[in-house]
Design a protein around this motif. Structure first.
Motif, short mmCIF file in Angstrom:
data_model
loop_
_atom_site.label_atom_id
_atom_site.label_comp_id
_atom_site.label_asym_id
_atom_site.label_seq_id
_atom_site.Cartn_x
_atom_site.Cartn_y
_atom_site.Cartn_z
N ASP A 731 74.25 52.29 45.73
CA ASP A 731 73.20 52.41 46.74
C ASP A 731 73.19 51.22 47.69
OD1 ASP A 731 72.29 54.80 45.62
OD2 ASP A 731 70.94 53.76 44.26
N THR A 732 74.07 50.26 47.47
CA THR A 732 74.04 49.03 48.26
C THR A 732 75.43 48.70 48.78
OG1 THR A 732 74.44 47.65 46.32
CG2 THR A 732 72.15 48.08 46.88
N ASN A 733 75.47 47.96 49.90
CA ASN A 733 76.76 47.43 50.35
C ASN A 733 76.83 45.95 50.04
OD1 ASN A 733 76.15 45.72 52.83
ND2 ASN A 733 75.22 47.65 53.49
N PRO A 734 78.02 45.37 49.95
CA PRO A 734 78.14 43.98 49.49
C PRO A 734 77.59 42.95 50.47
CG PRO A 734 80.27 44.83 50.20
CD PRO A 734 79.33 46.00 50.18
N LEU A 735 77.48 43.31 51.74
CA LEU A 735 76.96 42.35 52.71
C LEU A 735 75.47 42.17 52.54
CD1 LEU A 735 79.02 43.43 55.88
CD2 LEU A 735 79.60 41.75 54.10
N GLU A 736 74.73 43.27 52.35
CA GLU A 736 73.29 43.14 52.14
C GLU A 736 72.99 42.55 50.77
OE1 GLU A 736 71.73 47.05 52.65
OE2 GLU A 736 72.61 47.85 50.82
N ALA A 737 73.95 42.70 49.84
CA ALA A 737 73.76 42.13 48.50
C ALA A 737 74.12 40.65 48.44
CB ALA A 737 74.60 42.91 47.48
N GLY A 738 74.58 40.09 49.56
CA GLY A 738 74.92 38.66 49.58
C GLY A 738 76.22 38.33 48.89
N ARG A 767 68.42 45.30 55.96
CA ARG A 767 67.73 44.68 54.84
C ARG A 767 68.67 43.67 54.20
NH1 ARG A 767 67.74 48.56 49.47
NH2 ARG A 767 70.01 48.79 49.36
N LYS A 768 68.13 42.84 53.34
CA LYS A 768 68.94 41.81 52.69
C LYS A 768 68.34 41.51 51.32
CE LYS A 768 72.28 38.62 53.40
NZ LYS A 768 73.65 38.90 53.85
N LEU A 769 69.21 41.17 50.39
CA LEU A 769 68.74 40.75 49.08
C LEU A 769 68.11 39.36 49.19
CD1 LEU A 769 68.75 41.73 46.09
CD2 LEU A 769 70.74 40.24 45.77
N SER A 770 66.87 39.25 48.72
CA SER A 770 66.14 37.98 48.79
C SER A 770 65.84 37.48 47.38
CB SER A 770 64.84 38.17 49.57
OG SER A 770 65.11 38.55 50.91
N TYR A 771 65.59 36.20 47.30
CA TYR A 771 65.35 35.51 46.04
C TYR A 771 63.89 35.07 46.05
CZ TYR A 771 67.23 32.37 42.30
OH TYR A 771 67.55 31.75 41.13
N ILE A 772 63.11 35.54 45.09
CA ILE A 772 61.66 35.30 45.16
C ILE A 772 61.12 34.77 43.83
CG2 ILE A 772 61.31 37.07 46.93
CD1 ILE A 772 60.25 38.94 44.78
N THR A 773 60.09 33.94 43.95
CA THR A 773 59.32 33.52 42.78
C THR A 773 57.97 34.22 42.83
OG1 THR A 773 58.52 31.59 43.99
CG2 THR A 773 60.43 31.28 42.56
N LEU A 774 57.37 34.42 41.65
CA LEU A 774 56.10 35.13 41.55
C LEU A 774 55.09 34.29 40.78
CD1 LEU A 774 58.60 37.33 41.19
CD2 LEU A 774 56.74 38.92 40.79
N ASP A 775 53.85 34.38 41.17
CA ASP A 775 52.75 33.77 40.42
C ASP A 775 52.15 34.85 39.52
OD1 ASP A 775 53.07 31.34 41.73
OD2 ASP A 775 51.77 31.95 43.38
N PHE A 812 65.07 39.08 42.10
CA PHE A 812 65.76 39.46 43.32
C PHE A 812 65.02 40.68 43.89
CE2 PHE A 812 69.76 37.41 41.73
CZ PHE A 812 70.01 36.63 42.85
N ALA A 813 65.01 40.81 45.23
CA ALA A 813 64.35 41.95 45.86
C ALA A 813 65.02 42.24 47.19
CB ALA A 813 62.87 41.68 46.07
N TYR A 814 65.13 43.52 47.51
CA TYR A 814 65.60 43.92 48.84
C TYR A 814 64.41 43.98 49.78
CZ TYR A 814 70.44 44.80 47.71
OH TYR A 814 71.77 44.62 47.38
N LEU A 815 64.53 43.25 50.91
CA LEU A 815 63.46 43.18 51.90
C LEU A 815 64.03 43.40 53.29
CD1 LEU A 815 61.58 39.97 50.64
CD2 LEU A 815 60.92 42.35 50.25
N PRO A 816 63.20 43.87 54.23
CA PRO A 816 63.66 43.97 55.62
C PRO A 816 64.05 42.59 56.14
CG PRO A 816 61.53 45.06 55.30
CD PRO A 816 61.81 44.31 54.05
N LEU A 817 64.96 42.54 57.11
CA LEU A 817 65.46 41.27 57.62
C LEU A 817 64.34 40.34 58.10
CD1 LEU A 817 68.72 42.16 59.56
CD2 LEU A 817 68.47 41.21 57.27
#
Length: 862
Positions: A731-738, A767-775, A812-817
């Protein structure tokens, strides 16, 4: 035209909605053919695709292929359409499924069923009153919240509702027993026979041919990858075949040497006479599923239809069909009913729906439905042969039929799956899924139909299989084991005082503290992990590098070196991630995940065959054990056991050497999925325990101990390592997956997906794969949770865990650019609550090679 004996036979169709039959239409006039002799099939007896089986699934595949424009689509049914499991099915339709991608199958099915009557003129009897899954316990409420957060980023409507709304949708309930409900509008039921006939009418309308009675008597592969499909009427040469034969799947599979792990289960449902309270209703009742009592209940005309799933110790398998085969004449027959088996469920249903106490039973249906060990169907091309596709193992064939027909049609016509559905890959099973295992798991799956579905779920029937690593006996009593493609692998290890055993929860549970202990072990001392379930292939031969350059987007490593490479689909999506080492000139070791073994091997074998490459491909997964050793003290431990120079200069990162540890031959690769200093050791299974024990003894003064896959997952997330099946898949391409570093668009080879990827890059990403922290509090992300921003759904997580290094949740999460910038704040939904989250710079913790490089750079400047 086929010529059996003295008669010329034509495949004749009749008007839409009825069944085609074979009829003689005269004398064979082929040159050289006499009335008293049997002639062979002519060169015209060919088909692009032959589908075997005329249940709702097989007919749906024919419909979608023909509608998609494929010519020469033929369906062969041994007796009559719907014979088997289709005709007696209860016909439930639901958008709901706990699996992320199987939801898409259900969605496509219902959307097709809504329009099929108008398209074909054939009524399908679709009812859409909605459905409610009833929660009567706190754990069930949590499960519904868990499923809601995994649904918000899908197109399907789904709502958690209170008891009042539940009662509105099903006013015959004793609502005092209900805490909440999971409501899915658009759910309902359909008439399976009418549905199948409408699909058949549509298939013919678009040019497919459906023939019966036409039992397949043998299947013979040809040298060019085609199939000779033999019936009593003659032989068809097919470019591909699709096995959609329901509970005959094993018989058809055995024609080519496969033992498909499918087994018929006795499923009973009861239909009542008119119930006055039902007849008096002004609108149709929603379908209910009472999960604690394990049954479904829906309106059937002015009565009710009630179907329970018995407990595993009571339910009945038709295992004689596995041992002896399905009786040749079995088609539209039923089993003898056994109301004693379901009385426990009947009594609970009467408590929940009191009108049942006065209802008269007018019909009891007990028929075979097909189960696989994990209750998911087997869908797609099969490894080991060319152009053989499976569409079998459907415990819920009616709701799967429409979507699976579309899924397979798209894959067959386009050369790749339309979306990721690896959980239904027919290649997820191997020889280890033998008959005792299959029977034990089918019994467990049927009895567990409505148990609470927890994250990190484990089921223990039929385990262990023969797939045991060389250290299993040494570790089994010390660890909580997980099941991975037939293997037992430690998830986490016990220590004195720990709360041991498998104790699932939607929140942090008994493994949370021990996993933190293991992460600290690897970060500060040295840990050992059993990685034997990794799938391992050897590719060698004259064209090996040429084949791999075609398959993979990365450059191939030189002899003695290792890299990470990706196989892409023609559309540029990530089909697989593989670690590749060139052992000797032209000989490559390929390592992939345990769940991807048959999935990846089939793709490689197909390309090798279709491209005519001179290579030898072997699967050595069962023969070779793997131990990982990681942590700052790992070099000290290994150096005690070998004369090989293990220093940074003597054994560099991503290099491979054949060495001896404690005198035992080992192939060592300097790599670690934890991101810490480490090696993977590939060892003959019979020597694995000796190497493990030598390392543990040598590491006593280094603080050595075991760690499991839960700790490895937390550590890889801290280092920003992507995982196939989570951050990347079909479901993903390698560019959006980083994954840009691993994709060599400038390499000379025209690798699969290269042109598509160049086009994707030119158009730009959305969209792009993003790196997130959560509280968070006592809960951590698992993956596939909904991400919100300003009250709107904007994306989804892919995987998550607790970071013990930073003492916070990480995902990790996929988010709009426009939401991918470091510092961007969003919210992640967990169990019905939205937790604050923020995009951060990755990785959270630098890998050991990066730290070492920076330290050397700093020293050189000083």
């Amino acid at each position: 035209i086929w010529c059996p004996g003295t008669q010329r036979v034509n495949w004749l169709g009749v008007e839409a909605g009825k069944v085609s039959v074979l009829r003689p239409v005269g004398v064979c006039t082929r040159s050289g053919c006499r009335r008293d002799s049997c002639c062979e099939p002519s060169a015209d007896d060919t088909a692009e695709t032959v589908i075997i089986g005329g249940g709702c699934v097989g007919v749906s595949v024919a419909y979608h292929l023909a509608k998609g424009g494929m010519k020469d689509v033929v369906l062969l049914e041994k007796t009559e359409l719907t014979a088997g499991s289709t005709w007696h099915a209860a016909g439930l339709t639901t958008y709901y499924h706990p699996g992320i991608n199987v939801k898409k199958v259900h969605y496509d099915s219902i959307k097709l069923y809504e329009t099929l009557e108008a398209e074909t003129g054939q009524a399908v009897g679709l009812h859409t009153p909605g459905s409610v899954r009833i929660a009567a316990t706190a754990a069930r409420v949590d499960e519904m919240r868990y499923q809601m957060t995994r649904t918000h980023w899908h197109v399907t409507e789904q709502y958690m509702i209170g008891p009042e709304k539940v009662l509105e949708l099903f006013p015959l309930l004793d609502i005092n027993k209900v805490l909440a409900g999971l409501y899915t509008p658009g759910d309902g039921h359909i008439d399976p026979y009418s549905l199948t006939m409408a699909l058949a009418a549509g298939a013919r309308m678009y040019g497919a041919q459906i023939y019966n009675p036409a039992p397949v008597t043998s299947l013979s592969p040809t040298a060019d990858g085609k199939w000779d499909v033999q019936t009593p009427h003659g032989t068809i040469r097919a470019n591909r075949i699709v096995n959609a034969t329901g509970f005959w799947a094993r018989e058809v599979g055995k024609m080519i040497g496969f033992d498909h792990p499918t087994i018929p289960v006795h499923h009973q449902y009861v239909v009542t006479a008119t119930v006055p309270e039902v007849k008096a209703l002004k609108k149709e009742l929603a379908v209910i599923r009472d999960l604690e009592a394990s049954y479904y209940l829906r309106q059937e005309r002015d009565g009710l239809l009630f179907g329970p799933y018995e407990k595993m110790e009571k339910m009945k398998l038709q295992d004689s069909w596995v041992r002896e085969g399905v009786p040749p004449g079995f088609g539209k027959e039923l089993f003898e009913s056994d109301l004693d088996r379901i009385m426990e469920h009947v009594e609970m249903a009467m408590e929940m729906v009191p009108v049942l106490k006065k209802a008269d039973i007018i019909n009891v249906v007990s028929g075979p439905i097909t189960y696989t060990p994990d209750l998911l169907p087997m869908v797609g091309p099969h490894q080991g042969v060319r152009n053989y596709w499976a569409a079998v193992g459907f415990g819920y064939g009616v709701i799967h039929a429409g979507g699976i027909g579309k899924f397979l049609s798209d894959w067959i016509r386009n050369g790749e799956p339309p979306y990721d559905l690896i959980e239904c890959d027919p290649n997820r099973y191997g020889r280890w899924a033998d008959v005792p295992f299959m029977c034990a798991k089918a019994r467990e799956s049927y009895g567990f139909n409505n148990v609470v579905g927890y994250p990190k779920e484990e089921r223990f029937a039929g385990r262990p299989t023969y797939r045991l690593s060389g250290v299993y006996e040494l570790l089994n009593d010390k660890a909580s084991m997980g099941f991975h493609a037939g293997w037992e692998q430690p998830h986490w290890f016990y220590k004195p005082g720990d709360d041991v055993g498998y104790k699932p929860s939607f929140r942090r549970t008994n493994w949370f503290g021990p996993v933190g202990r293991e992460c600290k072990l690897v970060m500060e001392k040295v840990g050992v992990i059993d990685l034997t379930p990794f799938a391992k292939f050897i590719v060698k031969g004259k064209d090996s590098q040429k084949l791999l350059d075609r398959l993979f987007a990365n450059n191939m490593p030189k002899v003695g070196l290792t890299n990470i490479s990706h196989m892409l689909t023609p559309a540029g999506r990530v089909f697989a991630e593989v670690t590749i080492t060139q052992l000797t000139p032209g000989e490559f070791l390929l390592i992939t995940g345990s769940g991807s073994e048959g999935h990846d091997l089939r793709w490689i074998e197909d390309e090798a065959a279709n491209g005519g490459y001179d290579v030898d491909i072997s699967n050595i997964t069962d023969d070779v054990g793997v131990l990982g050793i990681a942590g700052p003290n790992s070099r000290n431990v290994l150096q005690k056991l070998t004369d090989e120079d293990l220093s940074d200069g003597g054994f560099k990162f991503l290099h491979c050497k054949s060495i001896k540890l404690a005198g035992i031959p080992v192939r060592a690769i300097r790599i670690s999925y934890t991101g810490e200093l480490g090696w993977e050791l590939y060892i003959d299974q019979k020597n694995m325990a000796a190497v493990y024990q030598a390392m543990m003894e040598a590491g006593q003064d280094q603080g050595i101990d075991n760690f499991g896959t839960y700790a490895m997952n937390s550590l890889r997330l801290e280092k920003g390592f992507r995982g196939w099946g989570a951050e990347m898949n079909c479901d993903t391409n390698p560019l959006e997956a980083g994954l840009d570093y691993f994709i060599k668009l400038n390499k000379p080879s025209d690798f699969i997906g290269k042109a598509a990827l160049q086009e994707i890059k030119a158009k730009g990403l959305r969209r792009k794969l993003s790196y997130i922290t959560l509280d968070t509090d006592d809960i951590d992300p698992e993956g596939n949770e909904t991400v919100w921003y300003n009250g709107k759904v904007v994306g989804n997580t892919t995987s998550g865990a607790y970071s013990y290094s930073s003492q916070q949740s990480l995902a990790f999460a996929y988010l709009p650019l426009d939401l991918c910038s470091v510092g961007q704040k969003v919210e992640v939904e967990l169990l019905g609550r939205k937790y604050p989250a923020m995009v951060i710079q990755e990785p959270l913790v630098l890998t050991e090679p990066t730290r070492t490089r920076l330290q050397k750079k700093a020293k050189s400047k000083a």
